[in-house]
Write an enzyme that holds these catalytic residues in place. Sequence first.
Site, PDB file in Angstrom:
ATOM      1  N   HIS A 104      19.158 -19.550  18.975  1.00  0.00           N
ATOM      2  CA  HIS A 104      19.233 -18.088  18.982  1.00  0.00           C
ATOM      3  C   HIS A 104      20.125 -17.650  20.126  1.00  0.00           C
ATOM      4  CE1 HIS A 104      18.027 -13.871  18.966  1.00  0.00           C
ATOM      5  NE2 HIS A 104      17.702 -14.096  17.715  1.00  0.00           N
TER       6      HIS A 104
ATOM      7  N   GLU B 196      14.031 -17.450  11.182  1.00  0.00           N
ATOM      8  CA  GLU B 196      14.465 -17.725   9.818  1.00  0.00           C
ATOM      9  C   GLU B 196      13.763 -18.938   9.217  1.00  0.00           C
ATOM     10  OE1 GLU B 196      15.665 -15.251   8.802  1.00  0.00           O
ATOM     11  OE2 GLU B 196      17.778 -14.893   9.239  1.00  0.00           O
TER      12      GLU B 196
HETATM   13  N1  ACO Z   1      21.949 -26.691  15.255  1.00  0.00           N
HETATM   14  C1  ACO Z   1      22.722 -27.552  15.934  1.00  0.00           C
HETATM   15  N2  ACO Z   1      23.437 -27.201  17.027  1.00  0.00           N
HETATM   16  C2  ACO Z   1      23.331 -25.926  17.427  1.00  0.00           C
HETATM   17  C3  ACO Z   1      22.534 -24.982  16.770  1.00  0.00           C
HETATM   18  C4  ACO Z   1      21.808 -25.408  15.636  1.00  0.00           C
HETATM   19  N3  ACO Z   1      21.031 -24.569  14.975  1.00  0.00           N
HETATM   20  N4  ACO Z   1      22.637 -23.805  17.405  1.00  0.00           N
HETATM   21  C5  ACO Z   1      23.485 -23.978  18.417  1.00  0.00           C
HETATM   22  N5  ACO Z   1      23.913 -25.267  18.429  1.00  0.00           N
HETATM   23  C6  ACO Z   1      24.829 -25.865  19.365  1.00  0.00           C
HETATM   24  C7  ACO Z   1      26.256 -25.373  19.113  1.00  0.00           C
HETATM   25  O1  ACO Z   1      26.935 -26.187  18.189  1.00  0.00           O
HETATM   26  C8  ACO Z   1      26.850 -25.413  20.484  1.00  0.00           C
HETATM   27  O2  ACO Z   1      27.249 -26.738  20.753  1.00  0.00           O
HETATM   28  P1  ACO Z   1      28.613 -27.020  21.551  1.00  0.00           P
HETATM   29  O3  ACO Z   1      28.411 -26.370  22.887  1.00  0.00           O
HETATM   30  O4  ACO Z   1      28.665 -28.520  21.613  1.00  0.00           O
HETATM   31  O5  ACO Z   1      29.702 -26.384  20.766  1.00  0.00           O
HETATM   32  C9  ACO Z   1      25.672 -25.108  21.405  1.00  0.00           C
HETATM   33  O6  ACO Z   1      24.496 -25.436  20.669  1.00  0.00           O
HETATM   34  C10 ACO Z   1      25.601 -23.655  21.781  1.00  0.00           C
HETATM   35  O7  ACO Z   1      25.688 -22.890  20.632  1.00  0.00           O
HETATM   36  P2  ACO Z   1      26.264 -21.435  20.608  1.00  0.00           P
HETATM   37  O8  ACO Z   1      27.207 -21.317  19.454  1.00  0.00           O
HETATM   38  O9  ACO Z   1      26.767 -21.012  21.948  1.00  0.00           O
HETATM   39  O10 ACO Z   1      25.007 -20.572  20.314  1.00  0.00           O
HETATM   40  P3  ACO Z   1      25.085 -19.059  19.958  1.00  0.00           P
HETATM   41  O11 ACO Z   1      24.206 -18.366  20.908  1.00  0.00           O
HETATM   42  O12 ACO Z   1      26.455 -18.541  19.836  1.00  0.00           O
HETATM   43  O13 ACO Z   1      24.525 -19.092  18.479  1.00  0.00           O
HETATM   44  C11 ACO Z   1      23.169 -19.062  16.636  1.00  0.00           C
HETATM   45  C12 ACO Z   1      23.297 -18.673  18.110  1.00  0.00           C
HETATM   46  C13 ACO Z   1      24.338 -18.477  15.833  1.00  0.00           C
HETATM   47  C14 ACO Z   1      21.869 -18.451  16.083  1.00  0.00           C
HETATM   48  C15 ACO Z   1      23.145 -20.610  16.530  1.00  0.00           C
HETATM   49  O14 ACO Z   1      22.055 -21.128  17.243  1.00  0.00           O
HETATM   50  C16 ACO Z   1      23.120 -21.072  15.086  1.00  0.00           C
HETATM   51  O15 ACO Z   1      24.184 -21.198  14.460  1.00  0.00           O
HETATM   52  N6  ACO Z   1      21.896 -21.335  14.514  1.00  0.00           N
HETATM   53  C17 ACO Z   1      21.781 -21.703  13.136  1.00  0.00           C
HETATM   54  C18 ACO Z   1      21.857 -20.452  12.240  1.00  0.00           C
HETATM   55  C19 ACO Z   1      20.608 -19.620  12.297  1.00  0.00           C
HETATM   56  O16 ACO Z   1      19.484 -20.128  12.271  1.00  0.00           O
HETATM   57  N7  ACO Z   1      20.814 -18.291  12.333  1.00  0.00           N
HETATM   58  C20 ACO Z   1      19.719 -17.308  12.353  1.00  0.00           C
HETATM   59  C21 ACO Z   1      19.569 -16.717  13.729  1.00  0.00           C
HETATM   60  S1  ACO Z   1      18.195 -15.625  13.804  1.00  0.00           S
HETATM   61  C22 ACO Z   1      18.759 -14.213  13.132  1.00  0.00           C
HETATM   62  O17 ACO Z   1      19.920 -13.899  13.130  1.00  0.00           O
HETATM   63  C23 ACO Z   1      17.792 -13.327  12.476  1.00  0.00           C
END
Ligand code: ACO
Length: 370
Positions: A250, A308
Amino acid sequence: MKDGLEGVVAARTRLSHVDGEAGRLILAGYAVEDLAPDAAFEEVAYLLLNGRLPGPAECAGFARDLAARRALPPAAVEVLRQAAAVRTPPMDALRMAAPLLSLGRAEDPLGDALTAIAAFPAIVGTYWRLRHGEAPAPIRRDLPHAAHYLHQLSGVEPSAERARALETYLNTVCDHGLNASTFTARVIVSTRSDVISAITGALGALKGPLHGGAPGPALDMVLEIGTPERAESVIRARLDRGERLMGFGHRVYRVRDPRADVLAAVAERFYANGGDRDLYRLARSVEAAALRLLRERKPDRRLDTNVEFYTALLLRGLGLPAELFTPTFAVARVLGWSAHCLEQLREGSLIRPQSIYAGPTGLPYQRTST
Ligand code: ACO
């Protein structure tokens, strides 16, 4: 400058507070875990739109007003019919029908907000039934909002238990700080545009898999894994391919999303009373394996279960197909969008950030000869 505006404060709101470090969500003064499981959706809607909970008479009057706004304009039904004929994804059908709610009506921020909140269940339900060759279910003014949504989908009056489970879901996810779709709505209305335009734009933002589109893929992953023993290897393979695990991570929460706890409790009760216990147990094993592996792979970035994951499990338990997960999220979140639009119109100013130019300068121009 932070990528994706992470950590940037862009609005002041009395609607909800997301405390990412403590894992707390406050909805207009109330902790989500106290409010969501027992409140009627209509009470929560009144709270967000008026800043306080209603008294019994106010709540009844508000519920009557909402119920009177449920019917769709015929043009919206026709658009849904045509969308169904070409099997449009439900979120796109909702995004096409929503702007027609303003057809023939003078702009009125509160009236537009109430109409959108009231009509979303009918849009999604009508579309879903038309897609399956069924006539739209009649609009019932006598049912509460959550029960009416389930009735619009199935044509059957839901049990009190099913209606309560959905109502808790709607209350839990109705607002959540300045998430991407709410920010979109506030930006649109900050130009003094209208509430229906803002809600239409917000629907576009919600659709993406990084925001509201995650629960379908989260359930797909659980179903693909199939048995608890396979969880570790399938998830490991996904992470090796560089995939993100839907339902985890998140932007704001650095601990477990409190909404996941509220929905997990409802899902547990729901599945205990006759649901697919195996699916519930499987999902818990998948969650445990995912958390273990995410901690192993990203020790510096705390990635925990988000709302989610349990949305998928709960909505599946209610018999909703994955295609309806994001539209059902919209049925809830349209309340938050509406309340934010009204707040922005009352108190906000034009949202217009700046960008850093990263392109070339001083290029010599020569007319392209044709
Ligand atoms: N699975 C695997 N790796 C992840 C995940 C995940 N769910 N989430 C983040 N990471 C990793 C990223 O790849 C990144 O790695 P890197 O630094 O090697 O590139 C690192 O963790 C940091 O991720 P960010 O992109 O900075 O996280 P951000 O805060 O931008 O993204 C997000 C948050 C979009 C929710 C992300 O965690 C994600 O894509 N999750 C999966 C999708 C999801 O469940 N979305 C629903 C969110 S809740 C809502 O909107 C109601």
